[in-house]
Motif scaffolding. Structure first.
Motif, mmCIF file in Angstrom:
data_model
loop_
_atom_site.group_PDB
_atom_site.id
_atom_site.type_symbol
_atom_site.label_atom_id
_atom_site.label_comp_id
_atom_site.label_asym_id
_atom_site.label_seq_id
_atom_site.Cartn_x
_atom_site.Cartn_y
_atom_site.Cartn_z
ATOM 1 N N TRP A 1 0.915 -1.387 0.333
ATOM 2 C CA TRP A 1 0.280 -0.088 0.212
ATOM 3 C C TRP A 1 0.606 1.391 -0.137
ATOM 4 O O TRP A 1 2.040 1.300 0.229
ATOM 5 C CB TRP A 1 -1.166 0.187 1.118
ATOM 6 N N ALA A 2 0.123 2.175 -0.256
ATOM 7 C CA ALA A 2 1.126 3.741 -0.192
ATOM 8 C C ALA A 2 -0.139 4.910 0.191
ATOM 9 O O ALA A 2 -1.395 4.518 0.142
ATOM 10 C CB ALA A 2 1.437 3.772 -1.498
ATOM 11 N N PHE A 3 -0.048 5.618 0.209
ATOM 12 C CA PHE A 3 -0.413 6.412 1.045
ATOM 13 C C PHE A 3 -0.348 8.694 0.305
ATOM 14 O O PHE A 3 0.810 8.742 0.571
ATOM 15 C CB PHE A 3 -1.318 6.746 2.594
ATOM 16 N N LYS B 1 -0.584 -4.280 -6.568
ATOM 17 C CA LYS B 1 -0.455 -5.608 -7.067
ATOM 18 C C LYS B 1 0.903 -6.325 -6.643
ATOM 19 O O LYS B 1 0.799 -7.397 -6.706
ATOM 20 C CB LYS B 1 -0.692 -5.513 -7.984
ATOM 21 N N SER B 2 1.840 -6.083 -7.615
ATOM 22 C CA SER B 2 3.485 -6.480 -7.415
ATOM 23 C C SER B 2 4.016 -6.878 -6.105
ATOM 24 O O SER B 2 4.886 -7.759 -6.160
ATOM 25 C CB SER B 2 4.429 -5.630 -9.060
ATOM 26 N N ALA B 3 3.791 -6.074 -5.292
ATOM 27 C CA ALA B 3 4.036 -6.195 -3.702
ATOM 28 C C ALA B 3 3.537 -7.513 -3.943
ATOM 29 O O ALA B 3 4.683 -8.510 -2.648
ATOM 30 C CB ALA B 3 3.336 -5.328 -2.793
ATOM 31 N N GLY C 1 1.838 1.475 -11.330
ATOM 32 C CA GLY C 1 0.840 -0.085 -10.660
ATOM 33 C C GLY C 1 0.342 0.757 -9.110
ATOM 34 O O GLY C 1 0.025 -0.833 -8.711
ATOM 35 N N PHE C 2 0.658 1.841 -8.807
ATOM 36 C CA PHE C 2 -0.467 1.912 -8.164
ATOM 37 C C PHE C 2 -2.072 2.122 -8.174
ATOM 38 O O PHE C 2 -2.277 3.626 -9.336
ATOM 39 C CB PHE C 2 0.221 3.463 -6.835
ATOM 40 N N ARG C 3 -2.652 1.897 -7.142
ATOM 41 C CA ARG C 3 -4.333 2.145 -7.882
ATOM 42 C C ARG C 3 -5.055 2.489 -6.901
ATOM 43 O O ARG C 3 -4.767 1.804 -6.228
ATOM 44 C CB ARG C 3 -4.775 0.788 -8.116
ATOM 45 N N PRO C 4 -5.954 3.827 -6.995
ATOM 46 C CA PRO C 4 -6.339 4.022 -5.499
ATOM 47 C C PRO C 4 -7.239 3.327 -5.158
ATOM 48 O O PRO C 4 -8.098 3.399 -6.252
ATOM 49 C CB PRO C 4 -7.016 5.832 -6.231
#
Length: 199
Positions: free
Chosen positions: A46-48, A90-92, A161-164
């Motif tokens: 995750w990321a914020f 997802k890749s993580a 690659g990061f999806r909100p």
């Protein structure tokens, strides 16, 4: 506040006092609690994205709305002094489960009948919502329209690659906050949703 009371009081707040910013220590607790969420394989995919300044928030609303005259909901929501966009990676998860201790040697997405990267990021979002209640603030989780995701990524430089999974607005409830008309449907009871032993 007792945990049961936090859960009972949790609701989606859709209007905010624009003159009362979220204190930085409270903002930090929201994020510290979010990263305590469970994650499959402790992947923590995750990321914020934290948006606090008026300029940052305006860029968010410009990127994620159609630019027409705002309706009542949007007018009230735009008053939120803090926006946090939780994003899943997802890749993580695919990388983590290709490690030796997990037994898979490939990154085959077909192994995942449920996208746990989104589920886990959703759980992190819920921890932020509950923390906001415990801190005496209001919060709302809402989605970003799919047709606006490209603009969101471009405006904030978010890697592809990061999806909100949505956005969490946070602040002190405003005078215009009112209960959602959806609540007239009533909360479904335990007897309607719990199946013991078999359906």
């Amino acid at each position: 506040m007792e945990f049961a009371e936090v859960v009972r009081r949790r609701r989606m707040v859709r209007d905010y006092d624009p003159d009362r910013p979220v204190p930085s220590d409270v903002r930090d607790r929201l994020l510290e609690h979010a990263i305590r969420a469970p994650s499959a394989g402790f992947s923590q995919g995750w990321a914020f994205l934290v948006l606090e300044t008026p300029e940052e928030r305006e860029r968010f609303w410009t990127a994620t709305t159609d630019g027409g005259a705002p309706d009542g909901w949007l007018t009230r929501m735009r008053r939120a002094p803090l926006l946090i966009v939780p994003m899943s990676d997802k890749s993580a998860y695919l990388d983590r489960y290709a490690e030796p201790d997990k037994g898979w040697t490939d990154r085959d997405e077909a192994r995942w009948p449920v996208p746990y990267w989104d589920v886990d990021t959703g759980m992190a979002s819920l921890l932020m919502l509950l923390t906001a209640v415990d801190e005496g603030l209001g919060a709302c989780f809402f989605g970003i329209p799919p047709e606006r995701l490209t603009a969101f990524h471009e405006v904030f430089g978010v890697p592809a690659g990061f999806r909100p999974v949505g956005c969490v607005s946070v602040g002190y409830p405003g005078d215009g906050d009112r209960r959602s008309p959806s609540l007239r449907r009533g909360r479904r009871g335990i007897e309607e949703v719990v199946h013991r032993g078999r359906w």
